[in-house]
Design a protein around this motif. Structure first.
Motif, PDB file in Angstrom:
ATOM      1  N   PRO A   1       0.921  -1.256  -0.018  1.00 13.42           N
ATOM      2  CA  PRO A   1       0.040  -0.009   0.071  1.00 13.42           C
ATOM      3  C   PRO A   1       0.922   1.297  -0.115  1.00 13.42           C
ATOM      4  O   PRO A   1       0.484   2.380  -0.313  1.00 13.42           O
ATOM      5  N   ALA A   2       2.157   1.190   0.527  1.00  7.77           N
ATOM      6  CA  ALA A   2       2.998   2.433   0.684  1.00  7.77           C
ATOM      7  C   ALA A   2       4.531   1.951   0.633  1.00  7.77           C
ATOM      8  O   ALA A   2       4.886   0.744   0.687  1.00  7.77           O
ATOM      9  N   SER A   3       5.302   2.961   0.598  1.00 10.77           N
ATOM     10  CA  SER A   3       6.858   2.674   0.702  1.00 10.77           C
ATOM     11  C   SER A   3       6.722   2.185   2.089  1.00 10.77           C
ATOM     12  O   SER A   3       6.292   2.669   3.264  1.00 10.77           O
ATOM     13  N   GLY A   4       8.116   1.704   2.364  1.00  8.19           N
ATOM     14  CA  GLY A   4       8.417   1.372   3.744  1.00  8.19           C
ATOM     15  C   GLY A   4       7.715   0.238   4.600  1.00  8.19           C
ATOM     16  O   GLY A   4       7.743  -0.047   5.822  1.00  8.19           O
ATOM     17  N   THR A   5       7.174  -0.614   3.817  1.00  9.16           N
ATOM     18  CA  THR A   5       6.323  -1.699   4.347  1.00  9.16           C
ATOM     19  C   THR A   5       7.095  -3.110   4.549  1.00  9.16           C
ATOM     20  O   THR A   5       6.729  -4.079   5.204  1.00  9.16           O
ATOM     21  N   GLY A   6       8.376  -2.911   3.767  1.00 10.16           N
ATOM     22  CA  GLY A   6       9.029  -4.227   3.998  1.00 10.16           C
ATOM     23  C   GLY A   6       8.942  -5.155   2.665  1.00 10.16           C
ATOM     24  O   GLY A   6       9.462  -6.233   2.661  1.00 10.16           O
ATOM     25  N   LYS A   7       8.657  -4.612   1.563  1.00  6.11           N
ATOM     26  CA  LYS A   7       8.454  -5.422   0.376  1.00  6.11           C
ATOM     27  C   LYS A   7       9.533  -5.946  -0.130  1.00  6.11           C
ATOM     28  O   LYS A   7       9.709  -6.876  -0.723  1.00  6.11           O
ATOM     29  N   THR A   8      10.565  -5.155  -0.165  1.00  2.00           N
ATOM     30  CA  THR A   8      12.110  -5.499  -0.535  1.00  2.00           C
ATOM     31  C   THR A   8      12.560  -6.690   0.063  1.00  2.00           C
ATOM     32  O   THR A   8      13.009  -7.431  -0.523  1.00  2.00           O
ATOM     33  N   THR A   9      12.383  -6.655   1.373  1.00  2.00           N
ATOM     34  CA  THR A   9      12.635  -7.991   2.334  1.00  2.00           C
ATOM     35  C   THR A   9      12.129  -9.127   1.828  1.00  2.00           C
ATOM     36  O   THR A   9      12.530 -10.146   1.463  1.00  2.00           O
ATOM     37  N   VAL A  10      10.521  -8.967   1.716  1.00  2.00           N
ATOM     38  CA  VAL A  10       9.966 -10.149   1.051  1.00  2.00           C
ATOM     39  C   VAL A  10      10.523 -10.528  -0.147  1.00  2.00           C
ATOM     40  O   VAL A  10      10.488 -11.827  -0.612  1.00  2.00           O
ATOM     41  N   MET A  11      10.641  -9.496  -1.180  1.00  2.00           N
ATOM     42  CA  MET A  11      11.023  -9.999  -2.535  1.00  2.00           C
ATOM     43  C   MET A  11      12.279 -10.659  -2.622  1.00  2.00           C
ATOM     44  O   MET A  11      12.194 -11.705  -3.225  1.00  2.00           O
ATOM     45  N   LEU A  12      13.427 -10.167  -1.683  1.00  2.00           N
ATOM     46  CA  LEU A  12      14.643 -10.778  -2.029  1.00  2.00           C
ATOM     47  C   LEU A  12      14.575 -12.264  -1.165  1.00  2.00           C
ATOM     48  O   LEU A  12      15.081 -13.198  -1.597  1.00  2.00           O
ATOM     49  N   GLY A  13      13.796 -12.318  -0.088  1.00  2.00           N
ATOM     50  CA  GLY A  13      13.515 -13.830   0.569  1.00  2.00           C
ATOM     51  C   GLY A  13      12.812 -14.790  -0.376  1.00  2.00           C
ATOM     52  O   GLY A  13      13.217 -15.773  -0.488  1.00  2.00           O
TER      53      GLY A  13
ATOM     54  N   ALA B   1       8.197  -9.739  -9.985  1.00  2.00           N
ATOM     55  CA  ALA B   1       8.128  -8.211  -9.925  1.00  2.00           C
ATOM     56  C   ALA B   1       7.979  -7.537  -8.874  1.00  2.00           C
ATOM     57  O   ALA B   1       7.090  -7.811  -8.159  1.00  2.00           O
ATOM     58  N   GLU B   2       8.917  -6.639  -8.493  1.00  2.64           N
ATOM     59  CA  GLU B   2       8.671  -5.878  -7.049  1.00  2.64           C
ATOM     60  C   GLU B   2       8.061  -4.556  -7.738  1.00  2.64           C
ATOM     61  O   GLU B   2       8.767  -3.794  -8.434  1.00  2.64           O
ATOM     62  N   GLY B   3       7.096  -3.984  -7.018  1.00  2.38           N
ATOM     63  CA  GLY B   3       6.563  -2.928  -7.170  1.00  2.38           C
ATOM     64  C   GLY B   3       7.299  -1.849  -6.435  1.00  2.38           C
ATOM     65  O   GLY B   3       8.322  -1.968  -5.792  1.00  2.38           O
ATOM     66  N   SER B   4       6.879  -0.219  -6.555  1.00  3.18           N
ATOM     67  CA  SER B   4       7.728   0.869  -6.256  1.00  3.18           C
ATOM     68  C   SER B   4       6.404   1.695  -5.540  1.00  3.18           C
ATOM     69  O   SER B   4       5.449   1.505  -6.013  1.00  3.18           O
ATOM     70  N   MET B   5       6.912   2.241  -4.629  1.00  3.59           N
ATOM     71  CA  MET B   5       5.675   3.095  -3.642  1.00  3.59           C
ATOM     72  C   MET B   5       4.536   2.346  -3.326  1.00  3.59           C
ATOM     73  O   MET B   5       4.710   1.162  -3.039  1.00  3.59           O
ATOM     74  N   GLY B   6       3.534   2.803  -3.278  1.00  4.27           N
ATOM     75  CA  GLY B   6       2.161   2.179  -3.315  1.00  4.27           C
ATOM     76  C   GLY B   6       1.825   1.587  -4.639  1.00  4.27           C
ATOM     77  O   GLY B   6       2.075   2.264  -5.747  1.00  4.27           O
ATOM     78  N   LEU B   7       0.972   0.672  -4.515  1.00  6.53           N
ATOM     79  CA  LEU B   7       0.681  -0.055  -5.978  1.00  6.53           C
ATOM     80  C   LEU B   7       0.000   0.761  -6.738  1.00  6.53           C
ATOM     81  O   LEU B   7       0.456   0.434  -8.026  1.00  6.53           O
ATOM     82  N   PHE B   8      -0.903   1.568  -6.418  1.00  4.04           N
ATOM     83  CA  PHE B   8      -1.491   2.337  -7.382  1.00  4.04           C
ATOM     84  C   PHE B   8      -0.941   3.892  -7.751  1.00  4.04           C
ATOM     85  O   PHE B   8      -1.396   4.695  -8.144  1.00  4.04           O
ATOM     86  N   ASP B   9       0.389   4.313  -6.969  1.00  4.35           N
ATOM     87  CA  ASP B   9       0.927   5.360  -7.062  1.00  4.35           C
ATOM     88  C   ASP B   9       1.810   5.487  -8.557  1.00  4.35           C
ATOM     89  O   ASP B   9       2.242   4.974  -8.945  1.00  4.35           O
ATOM     90  N   GLY B  10       1.091   6.498  -9.188  1.00  3.66           N
ATOM     91  CA  GLY B  10       1.827   6.982 -10.478  1.00  3.66           C
ATOM     92  C   GLY B  10       1.246   8.488 -10.664  1.00  3.66           C
ATOM     93  O   GLY B  10       1.256   9.128  -9.808  1.00  3.66           O
ATOM     94  N   VAL B  11       1.831   8.746 -11.775  1.00  7.78           N
ATOM     95  CA  VAL B  11       1.716  10.352 -12.305  1.00  7.78           C
ATOM     96  C   VAL B  11       0.375  10.839 -12.615  1.00  7.78           C
ATOM     97  O   VAL B  11      -0.461   9.670 -13.000  1.00  7.78           O
ATOM     98  N   ALA B  12      -0.047  11.850 -12.784  1.00 14.08           N
ATOM     99  CA  ALA B  12      -1.318  12.255 -13.000  1.00 14.08           C
ATOM    100  C   ALA B  12      -1.637  11.969 -14.548  1.00 14.08           C
ATOM    101  O   ALA B  12      -2.696  11.856 -14.896  1.00 14.08           O
ATOM    102  N   ARG B  13      -0.669  12.348 -15.415  1.00 18.14           N
ATOM    103  CA  ARG B  13      -0.824  12.175 -16.939  1.00 18.14           C
ATOM    104  C   ARG B  13      -0.003  11.117 -17.421  1.00 18.14           C
ATOM    105  O   ARG B  13       1.117  10.877 -17.057  1.00 18.14           O
ATOM    106  N   PRO B  14      -0.656  10.369 -18.299  1.00 18.50           N
ATOM    107  CA  PRO B  14      -0.055   9.080 -18.928  1.00 18.50           C
ATOM    108  C   PRO B  14       1.199   9.590 -19.669  1.00 18.50           C
ATOM    109  O   PRO B  14       1.200  10.636 -20.119  1.00 18.50           O
ATOM    110  N   GLY B  15       2.234   8.782 -19.597  1.00 15.35           N
ATOM    111  CA  GLY B  15       3.383   8.811 -20.497  1.00 15.35           C
ATOM    112  C   GLY B  15       3.245   8.065 -21.832  1.00 15.35           C
ATOM    113  O   GLY B  15       2.277   7.938 -22.561  1.00 15.35           O
ATOM    114  N   ALA B  16       4.529   7.368 -21.980  1.00 15.73           N
ATOM    115  CA  ALA B  16       4.360   6.534 -23.217  1.00 15.73           C
ATOM    116  C   ALA B  16       3.417   5.468 -23.497  1.00 15.73           C
ATOM    117  O   ALA B  16       2.775   5.322 -24.280  1.00 15.73           O
TER     118      ALA B  16
END
Length: 436
Positions: free
Chosen positions: A10-22, A85-100
């Protein structure tokens, strides 16, 4: 097609990198071939993924990459047993305007690839209420399937029972519950985790993560939850046009932020990468067509860089006739001076007039779209480039000609345009992909 999962939170700092590496290491120990990916513009985590899995990890970024490029990169998992695949920030966190292709959110990648999501939820300070968070994520986008959750930082058996009861009440599967353990946290620096190469005990740390996951998570259930990518390309390897045939690439503790897909793409297209170390006072190979200085932490090694006379002489000789390009930290190293966090000024290569300071720190963070006003490392005037900027330095002087018109993800024009002088160019953003 290889089944895959997105490990998100849901957010950064929840421990997902530890889970991913494990998970990567535990499944590897079980004899599986894992293909890791990282959602978004992170140049540190892929090195940890490689250490855990034994395979290169690649970034997947829907804001910067075309649909074809995303699926070409995802096809690196064609010969694996499982994609994580490891996500970044919160799952639905992105920018307001689409890119490529999309808004850069981890959910965007999970949706496009058809990968279910395992949500890592920090349940400290709550119990049944964590189920409301999980339920909200499960219902937010019907096209993104939440396979289940891993409860992290559980305080006690009673705490675990209460959190599990909440998940059961709303029909959310729990793959495991990880007790609170402060000793498993990786140290951080101002740009994120301390780099993988700086950990002398990294392999033993990752082995500890794997054992921790084995003790508290249902690994067979997680593997069974994976599904195949929806439309992965048949042949791996994105044909990313290299900026030159022979590329002298600075690689050491000061210059280490290079996206794996860039180097793999250059090599796949037939370019020769010739590493050298400015910190060891090595000059770039005299036969190189291009010198590329990536980002990193030049401010932590500014004294050694200032004293690297062979590096400076070789760089200047190359720049007299052939292109040199620097990204972020590499750009700073090409300038006249760098002021470190203590206020001490260090002489840099002097090929550009740029002067930067870490004594006056201000965060610069976000996606960047650049339209070149001058040629840059094989790219012609008018070329559109997509990248990401993340640094804390302040520009004190930037007297050279602007390299590009640069806008952020919202379309606002930025003053940090990069600059050029003769054959030397530099940008504060890290290139992810050209417009395609």
């Amino acid at each position: 097609m290889t089944p895959g999962l997105m490990i998100a939170a849901p957010a950064s700092g929840t421990g997902k990198t530890t889970v991913m590496l494990g998970l990567l290491r535990a499944f590897r120990e079980d004899g599986l071939t894992l293909q890791p990916f990282k959602s978004g513009p992170d140049y540190i985590d892929p090195a940890f993924h490689r250490a855990a899995s034994g395979r290169p990890s690649f970034n997947l970024d829907s804001w910067a990459m075309s649909e074809t490029m995303l699926h070409d990169l995802a096809a690196h998992g064609h010969d694996a047993d499982l994609v994580l695949a490891e996500g970044s920030m919160g799952l639905f966190d992105g920018v307001a305007r689409p890119g490529a292709t999309g808004n850069g959110a981890s959910a965007d990648i999970a949706r496009r690839m058809g990968w279910p999501v395992v949500l890592v939820i920090d349940v400290s300070g709550q119990a049944q209420s964590a189920a409301a968070t999980a339920l909200g994520f499960a219902r937010y986008d019907p096209q993104v399937r939440i396979a289940g959750v891993i409860l992290n930082r559980v305080a006690s058996p009673r705490h675990e029972r209460l959190a599990r009861s909440g998940m059961a009440a709303v029909g959310i599967r729990v793959f495991g519950a990880l007790p609170r353990r402060g000793d498993l946290k990786l140290p951080e620096r101002h740009l994120g985790l301390i780099q993988a190469a700086e950990h002398q005990d990294l392999d033993s740390r990752i082995a500890d993560y794997a054992l921790f996951l084995r003790d508290h998570v249902d690994l067979p259930a997680i593997r069974a939850a994976a599904t195949a990518a929806a439309a992965a390309a048949a042949v791996p390897g994105h044909r990313f046009a290299p900026p030159a045939q022979r590329i002298a690439l600075a690689q050491d503790a000061a210059f280490s932020f290079t996206y794996p897909h860039m180097l793999a793409g250059w090599r796949d297209a037939g370019a020769e990468i010739m590493p050298f170390s400015p910190l060891a006072d090595e000059a770039p190979d005299a036969s190189a067509d291009l010198v590329w200085l990536p980002g990193g932490y030049p401010e932590l090694h500014a004294g050694r860089l200032a004293a690297a006379s062979r590096f400076h002489t070789g760089l200047a000789a190359h720049a007299a006739t052939r292109p040199v390009h620097g990204e972020c930290g590499g750009y700073m190293a090409l300038g006249q001076g760098l002021i470190d966090g203590d206020g001490t000024r260090h002489r840099m290569a002097g090929l550009l007039g740029l002067v930067t300071s870490f004594a006056e720190r201000r965060i610069h963070l976000g996606y960047r779209h650049a339209t070149l006003l001058a040629p840059m490392a094989g790219a012609a005037i008018g070329t559109g480039l997509r990248g990401h900027e993340f640094h804390y330095s302040t520009i004190l002087d930037q007297p050279d000609s602007p390299l590009a018109r640069v806008v952020d993800a919202g379309g606002a024009e930025l003053a940090e345009s990069g600059s050029y002088r003769g054959h030397v160019t530099g940008t504060f953003f890290h290139l992810i992909a050209p417009d395609q």
